[in-house]
Design a protein around this motif. Structure first.
Motif, PDB file in Angstrom:
ATOM      1  N   ALA A 111      69.032  74.387  24.088  1.00  0.00           N
ATOM      2  CA  ALA A 111      67.890  74.309  23.563  1.00  0.00           C
ATOM      3  C   ALA A 111      67.192  72.967  24.035  1.00  0.00           C
ATOM      4  N   GLU A 112      68.085  71.867  24.085  1.00  0.00           N
ATOM      5  CA  GLU A 112      67.840  70.767  24.454  1.00  0.00           C
ATOM      6  C   GLU A 112      67.700  70.365  25.671  1.00  0.00           C
ATOM      7  N   HIS A 113      68.187  71.189  26.743  1.00  0.00           N
ATOM      8  CA  HIS A 113      68.005  71.316  28.047  1.00  0.00           C
ATOM      9  C   HIS A 113      66.950  72.370  28.709  1.00  0.00           C
ATOM     10  N   GLY A 114      66.122  72.858  27.468  1.00  0.00           N
ATOM     11  CA  GLY A 114      65.061  73.740  28.036  1.00  0.00           C
ATOM     12  C   GLY A 114      65.468  75.076  28.408  1.00  0.00           C
ATOM     13  N   LYS A 115      66.590  75.626  28.056  1.00  0.00           N
ATOM     14  CA  LYS A 115      66.915  76.997  28.387  1.00  0.00           C
ATOM     15  C   LYS A 115      66.661  77.892  27.378  1.00  0.00           C
ATOM     16  N   HIS A 116      65.824  79.094  27.638  1.00  0.00           N
ATOM     17  CA  HIS A 116      65.639  80.059  26.828  1.00  0.00           C
ATOM     18  C   HIS A 116      66.926  80.785  26.311  1.00  0.00           C
ATOM     19  N   ILE A 117      66.939  81.172  24.911  1.00  0.00           N
ATOM     20  CA  ILE A 117      68.029  81.678  24.534  1.00  0.00           C
ATOM     21  C   ILE A 117      67.738  82.908  23.577  1.00  0.00           C
ATOM     22  N   LEU A 118      68.757  83.930  23.887  1.00  0.00           N
ATOM     23  CA  LEU A 118      68.971  85.204  23.080  1.00  0.00           C
ATOM     24  C   LEU A 118      70.305  84.875  22.133  1.00  0.00           C
TER      25      LEU A 118
ATOM     26  N   LEU B 156      72.189  84.012  13.436  1.00  0.00           N
ATOM     27  CA  LEU B 156      71.852  82.788  14.401  1.00  0.00           C
ATOM     28  C   LEU B 156      72.718  81.667  14.161  1.00  0.00           C
ATOM     29  N   CYS B 157      72.998  81.316  13.013  1.00  0.00           N
ATOM     30  CA  CYS B 157      74.118  80.228  12.660  1.00  0.00           C
ATOM     31  C   CYS B 157      74.949  80.774  11.420  1.00  0.00           C
ATOM     32  N   THR B 158      75.711  79.978  10.937  1.00  0.00           N
ATOM     33  CA  THR B 158      76.754  80.180   9.793  1.00  0.00           C
ATOM     34  C   THR B 158      76.142  79.535   8.535  1.00  0.00           C
ATOM     35  N   ASN B 159      74.976  78.584   8.737  1.00  0.00           N
ATOM     36  CA  ASN B 159      74.323  78.255   7.424  1.00  0.00           C
ATOM     37  C   ASN B 159      73.095  77.884   7.805  1.00  0.00           C
ATOM     38  N   SER B 160      72.276  77.535   6.668  1.00  0.00           N
ATOM     39  CA  SER B 160      70.907  77.551   7.023  1.00  0.00           C
ATOM     40  C   SER B 160      70.332  76.075   7.713  1.00  0.00           C
ATOM     41  N   ASN B 161      71.151  75.068   7.254  1.00  0.00           N
ATOM     42  CA  ASN B 161      70.752  73.799   7.784  1.00  0.00           C
ATOM     43  C   ASN B 161      70.783  73.693   9.226  1.00  0.00           C
ATOM     44  N   ASP B 162      71.841  74.461   9.776  1.00  0.00           N
ATOM     45  CA  ASP B 162      72.112  74.479  11.286  1.00  0.00           C
ATOM     46  C   ASP B 162      70.971  75.385  11.851  1.00  0.00           C
ATOM     47  N   ALA B 163      70.375  76.493  11.215  1.00  0.00           N
ATOM     48  CA  ALA B 163      69.563  77.190  11.804  1.00  0.00           C
ATOM     49  C   ALA B 163      68.329  76.735  11.781  1.00  0.00           C
ATOM     50  N   ARG B 164      68.008  75.953  10.770  1.00  0.00           N
ATOM     51  CA  ARG B 164      66.653  75.141  10.874  1.00  0.00           C
ATOM     52  C   ARG B 164      66.649  74.336  11.894  1.00  0.00           C
ATOM     53  N   ASP B 165      67.527  73.458  12.139  1.00  0.00           N
ATOM     54  CA  ASP B 165      67.739  72.216  12.931  1.00  0.00           C
ATOM     55  C   ASP B 165      67.660  72.901  14.403  1.00  0.00           C
ATOM     56  N   LEU B 166      68.395  74.315  14.709  1.00  0.00           N
ATOM     57  CA  LEU B 166      68.254  74.906  16.040  1.00  0.00           C
ATOM     58  C   LEU B 166      66.648  75.378  16.262  1.00  0.00           C
ATOM     59  N   LEU B 167      66.337  75.913  15.067  1.00  0.00           N
ATOM     60  CA  LEU B 167      64.773  76.420  15.482  1.00  0.00           C
ATOM     61  C   LEU B 167      64.073  75.309  15.633  1.00  0.00           C
TER      62      LEU B 167
ATOM     63  N   GLU C 163      60.803  72.247  19.875  1.00  0.00           N
ATOM     64  CA  GLU C 163      60.120  70.982  20.533  1.00  0.00           C
ATOM     65  C   GLU C 163      60.518  71.132  21.962  1.00  0.00           C
ATOM     66  N   ASN C 164      61.074  72.053  22.308  1.00  0.00           N
ATOM     67  CA  ASN C 164      61.511  72.210  23.643  1.00  0.00           C
ATOM     68  C   ASN C 164      60.817  73.500  24.426  1.00  0.00           C
ATOM     69  N   ASN C 165      59.988  74.002  23.484  1.00  0.00           N
ATOM     70  CA  ASN C 165      59.159  75.164  23.804  1.00  0.00           C
ATOM     71  C   ASN C 165      59.841  76.146  24.670  1.00  0.00           C
ATOM     72  N   ILE C 166      60.971  76.700  23.859  1.00  0.00           N
ATOM     73  CA  ILE C 166      61.660  77.869  24.681  1.00  0.00           C
ATOM     74  C   ILE C 166      61.396  79.014  23.837  1.00  0.00           C
ATOM     75  N   VAL C 167      61.624  80.319  24.635  1.00  0.00           N
ATOM     76  CA  VAL C 167      61.819  81.498  24.077  1.00  0.00           C
ATOM     77  C   VAL C 167      63.166  81.423  23.078  1.00  0.00           C
ATOM     78  N   PHE C 168      63.197  81.770  21.966  1.00  0.00           N
ATOM     79  CA  PHE C 168      64.293  81.635  21.039  1.00  0.00           C
ATOM     80  C   PHE C 168      64.453  82.785  20.159  1.00  0.00           C
ATOM     81  N   GLN C 169      65.168  83.808  20.786  1.00  0.00           N
ATOM     82  CA  GLN C 169      65.195  85.333  19.946  1.00  0.00           C
ATOM     83  C   GLN C 169      66.672  85.506  19.440  1.00  0.00           C
ATOM     84  N   ALA C 170      66.629  86.290  18.660  1.00  0.00           N
ATOM     85  CA  ALA C 170      67.852  86.524  17.814  1.00  0.00           C
ATOM     86  C   ALA C 170      68.296  88.033  18.003  1.00  0.00           C
TER      87      ALA C 170
END
Length: 342
Positions: free
Chosen positions: A83-90, A95-106, A111-118
């Motif tokens: 995500a930090e390198h601007g790559k779209h992610i499926l 999504l993550c194993t805890n909510s803090n990581d999930a929110r940070d990743l979101l 911020e990097n304007n990528i498609v982030f799909q689960a």
């Protein structure tokens, strides 16, 4: 961009499925495979004549996007890097194993304007798709009651998480997609049978508008099942994800108008009609849906979101909300276990 160059992180069973869908896509090309286990990555890469790497970061110069099908505990760090390198992610579920990581990743994805799909693939199940037209009134605030049951045998996969993040999260995400995240209370119970994490879990979610969702998940059952019942005041839906059958049962106008209320009829009047009452006054519509390749539909949705800016059926935001609810369910189970030990 004519075709999206997609790499796959994780060369296990699910990673192999994703690689095949990318290779068959009209909108994408498979750019490479990354996995720390040599025989896994090499075999999959040879099947599609693409490069194989030990480290996911080696995919960076070759790709526009990645599918992350690595173990759940690696989702955050792997997703953060791409995500930090601007790559779209499926990202495969959870999504993550805890909510803090999930929110940070979101946040990083936004911020990097990528498609982030689960990868909550049940959203593409034809039994669910055929139910959606009947669920419109839920989005208008109607109170509903939901019962969801999802079970399997023990597969020795996803042993880095418990049954809530492994199986129940499917139904959590589906319920959020129709009821939203306006939750008043969550209560849960469960226990481990194999060891390590919870293998059986029950949860009840109460929503602010009075809707209630009861969820059961177990990965130590003899018979698999994937069933959800959704009950409205005047109708109910029975969704079988495994058989792809959806049944809609609707009360007729006489029922809805209260014609059979106790103050309108008596037992003498109704006696001749009791045996046929349900058949006479409740319409049953059964939709037997043809099988689909849900993973291909998921990949098509991902590619279209990148190329044509169409909405993702499972946006990262809702997947993060599902993790947050799952975390609360797990916490409730753990607190119950601690009280029992005490």
């Amino acid at each position: 961009m004519d075709k999206i160059k997609i790499g796959v992180v994780g060369a296990g069973r699910l990673g192999g499925f994703h690689a095949s869908k990318i290779a068959a896509s009209n909108d994408a090309v498979l750019a490479g495979i990354a996995d720390p286990i040599p025989q896994n990555r090499d075999k999959l890469a040879q099947n599609y004549s693409v490069p194989a790497f030990e480290h996911p970061e080696d995919l960076l110069p070759l790709t526009d996007a990645v599918v992350i099908a690595a173990p759940s505990t690696l989702h955050f760090e792997t997703g953060k890097f791409f995500a930090e390198h601007g790559k779209h992610i499926l990202m495969e579920k959870p999504l993550c194993t805890n909510s803090n990581d999930a929110r940070d990743l979101l946040d990083i994805a936004e911020e990097n304007n990528i498609v982030f799909q689960a990868g909550h693939v049940e959203q593409y199940n034809p039994a669910w798709i055929s139910a959606l037209p009947h669920l419109k009134s839920i989005q208008e605030g109607e109170k509903v009651l939901v019962d969801a049951r999802r079970t399997s045998g023990y597969t020795f996969r996803s042993t880095d998480i418990g049954v809530v993040l492994d199986l129940m999260i499917h139904d959590i995400e589906l319920i959020l997609s129709i009821l939203g995240n306006d939750i008043a209370m969550i209560d849960a119970s469960g226990f481990s049978q194999i060891g390590g994490f919870e293998d059986i879990a029950y949860a009840q979610i109460l929503f602010q508008n009075g809707s209630v969702a009861r969820l059961t998940a177990s990965r130590v059952e003899q018979s698999p099942s994937r069933i959800m019942d959704i009950r409205f005041k005047e109708k109910s839906l029975q969704i079988d994800f495994q058989s792809r059958i959806t049944r809609c049962i609707t009360a007729d106008s006489d029922i809805q108008n209260g014609s059979f209320a106790p103050d309108k009829v008596n037992m003498v009047q109704m006696a001749p009609n009791i045996s046929s009452f349900m058949n006479d006054h409740y319409k049953i519509e059964e939709l037997v849906n043809d099988p689909v390749d849900a993973l291909s539909l998921e990949m098509d949705n991902f590619c279209s979101a990148i190329l044509r800016n169409t909405p993702s059926r499972v946006p990262g935001k809702r997947a993060a909300e599902a993790v947050e609810i799952a975390e609360e369910i797990i916490r409730s189970i753990q607190e119950e276990e601690e009280e029992e030990d005490f």
